[in-house]
Write an enzyme that holds these catalytic residues in place. Sequence first.
Site, short mmCIF file in Angstrom:
data_model
loop_
_atom_site.label_atom_id
_atom_site.label_comp_id
_atom_site.label_asym_id
_atom_site.label_seq_id
_atom_site.Cartn_x
_atom_site.Cartn_y
_atom_site.Cartn_z
N SER A 75 0.88 -1.17 0.00
CA SER A 75 0.00 0.00 0.00
C SER A 75 0.91 1.21 0.00
O SER A 75 2.10 1.09 0.38
CB SER A 75 -0.85 0.01 1.28
OG SER A 75 -1.43 1.29 1.49
N TYR A 84 -2.29 0.41 10.85
CA TYR A 84 -2.28 0.03 9.43
C TYR A 84 -0.92 0.35 8.82
O TYR A 84 -0.32 -0.47 8.13
CB TYR A 84 -3.39 0.75 8.67
CG TYR A 84 -3.52 0.34 7.21
CD1 TYR A 84 -4.07 -0.90 6.86
CD2 TYR A 84 -3.09 1.18 6.18
CE1 TYR A 84 -4.20 -1.27 5.53
CE2 TYR A 84 -3.22 0.81 4.85
CZ TYR A 84 -3.77 -0.42 4.52
OH TYR A 84 -3.91 -0.79 3.20
N1 LIG Z 1 -8.76 0.14 -1.03
C1 LIG Z 1 -7.70 0.90 -0.90
O1 LIG Z 1 -7.80 2.16 -0.91
C2 LIG Z 1 -6.33 0.29 -0.76
C3 LIG Z 1 -5.20 1.11 -0.90
C4 LIG Z 1 -3.94 0.55 -0.80
C5 LIG Z 1 -3.80 -0.82 -0.57
N2 LIG Z 1 -4.91 -1.59 -0.42
C6 LIG Z 1 -4.71 -3.01 -0.16
O2 LIG Z 1 -5.35 -3.77 -1.15
C7 LIG Z 1 -5.62 -5.09 -0.67
C8 LIG Z 1 -7.02 -5.53 -1.04
O3 LIG Z 1 -7.95 -4.71 -0.38
P1 LIG Z 1 -9.24 -4.12 -1.11
O4 LIG Z 1 -9.13 -2.65 -1.05
O5 LIG Z 1 -9.45 -4.80 -2.42
O6 LIG Z 1 -10.37 -4.53 -0.04
P2 LIG Z 1 -11.58 -5.60 -0.10
O7 LIG Z 1 -12.11 -5.66 1.28
O8 LIG Z 1 -12.52 -5.26 -1.21
O9 LIG Z 1 -10.84 -6.96 -0.44
C9 LIG Z 1 -10.22 -7.72 0.58
C10 LIG Z 1 -10.85 -9.09 0.60
O10 LIG Z 1 -10.19 -9.82 1.63
C11 LIG Z 1 -11.16 -10.54 2.38
N3 LIG Z 1 -10.64 -10.74 3.74
C12 LIG Z 1 -10.45 -9.81 4.70
N4 LIG Z 1 -9.97 -10.37 5.82
C13 LIG Z 1 -9.82 -11.68 5.55
C14 LIG Z 1 -9.37 -12.79 6.31
N5 LIG Z 1 -8.97 -12.65 7.59
N6 LIG Z 1 -9.34 -14.01 5.73
C15 LIG Z 1 -9.77 -14.18 4.45
N7 LIG Z 1 -10.22 -13.16 3.68
C16 LIG Z 1 -10.25 -11.93 4.22
C17 LIG Z 1 -12.40 -9.67 2.36
O11 LIG Z 1 -13.59 -10.41 2.59
C18 LIG Z 1 -12.34 -9.07 0.95
O12 LIG Z 1 -13.04 -9.85 0.01
C19 LIG Z 1 -5.33 -5.02 0.85
O13 LIG Z 1 -4.06 -5.59 1.10
C20 LIG Z 1 -5.31 -3.53 1.13
O14 LIG Z 1 -4.50 -3.21 2.25
C21 LIG Z 1 -6.16 -1.07 -0.52
#
Ligand SMILES: NC(=O)c1ccc[n+]([C@@H]2O[C@H](COP(=O)([O-])OP(=O)(O)OC[C@H]3O[C@@H](n4cnc5c(N)ncnc54)[C@H](O)[C@@H]3O)[C@@H](O)[C@H]2O)c1
Length: 270
Positions: A143, A156
């Site tokens: 991230s 975080y």
């Molecule tokens: N959305 C943002 O702005 C952003 C920015 C930078 C980085 N990220 C990173 O991107 C990655 C994906 O996140 P996203 O934004 O697509 O969110 P999201 O919640 O849409 O996707 C994450 C998925 O992981 C699943 N999940 C969460 N905890 C879990 C667990 N303990 N066991 C199994 N599954 C689990 C959730 O159900 C979800 O489907 C993460 O690593 C997040 O830190 C997101």
Amino acid sequence: MGWLEDNVAIITGGGSGLGRALVERFLDEGAKVGVLERSAEKLEKLRVDFGDQIVTIEGDVTKFEDNVSVVRETVRKFGRLDTFVGNAAIWDFSTKLVDIPADRLDALFDEMFHVNVKGYLNGAKAAVEELARTGGSIVFTVSNAGFYAGGGGPLYTASKHAVVGLIKELAFEFGPKIRVNGVAPGGMATDLRGPVSIGLGGSSVSTLPLAEILKEWTVLQELAEPADYTGHYVLFASKKNSRTATGAIINCDGGMGVRGLVEVAGGNDL
Ligand SMILES: NC(=O)c1ccc[n+]([C@@H]2O[C@H](COP(=O)([O-])OP(=O)(O)OC[C@H]3O[C@@H](n4cnc5c(N)ncnc54)[C@H](O)[C@@H]3O)[C@@H](O)[C@H]2O)c1
């Protein structure tokens, strides 16, 4: 011909947001995909959309045995494992240390680090033998918070900095057979949830005015879609196209690292 023909990949958190976009892109590139995801509803939708091109395991990345299950079932169905993408995470909704109730700090720390850091460790440990067999690779989602302050609260941000450390250490430990790299995306309007331990388990990042925020924060001045980040993972997963990359992280956050010391938005005539 896609970049990932003959590649078998596992993606954690493949049910929504970036993980779901990765499932779609990896399939488009010719891969077969296993998914470890805690949401039964999101998994059902994946099965409806992609049928027997995928293996789905309902489970929790914080449990080692669930990571073992997704590796075992993916290899059972598709015969091998080439890429492990650690991606599932939660966000702390930028909760500042002074605002964390003292009696919740232990629980919040444990929840954030168990999902965001131990989850990736579990996945790497469960997958290492199969990846060594194929000369495969690991890609972890970092991230902007793995590099800069202000993209989360202290927990975080610390958890994503820890992921940077994991990538370097595992690249060192797993070479020369297995490459370990990371992709550090910026904001996306996904279902990224908060910690249950401070009552934010039902809250999703997409409720924030992300388009406005990202316009201020990034040189590219726009909110990316999850699909916009998937090419970086394909590059790292492709043996042909990134043979020499290990311990590397692609910062693809719209240019937060070069935003400078002045206002970005409206600051030029281009
Ligand atoms: N959305 C943002 O702005 C952003 C920015 C930078 C980085 N990220 C990173 O991107 C990655 C994906 O996140 P996203 O934004 O697509 O969110 P999201 O919640 O849409 O996707 C994450 C998925 O992981 C699943 N999940 C969460 N905890 C879990 C667990 N303990 N066991 C199994 N599954 C689990 C959730 O159900 C979800 O489907 C993460 O690593 C997040 O830190 C997101």
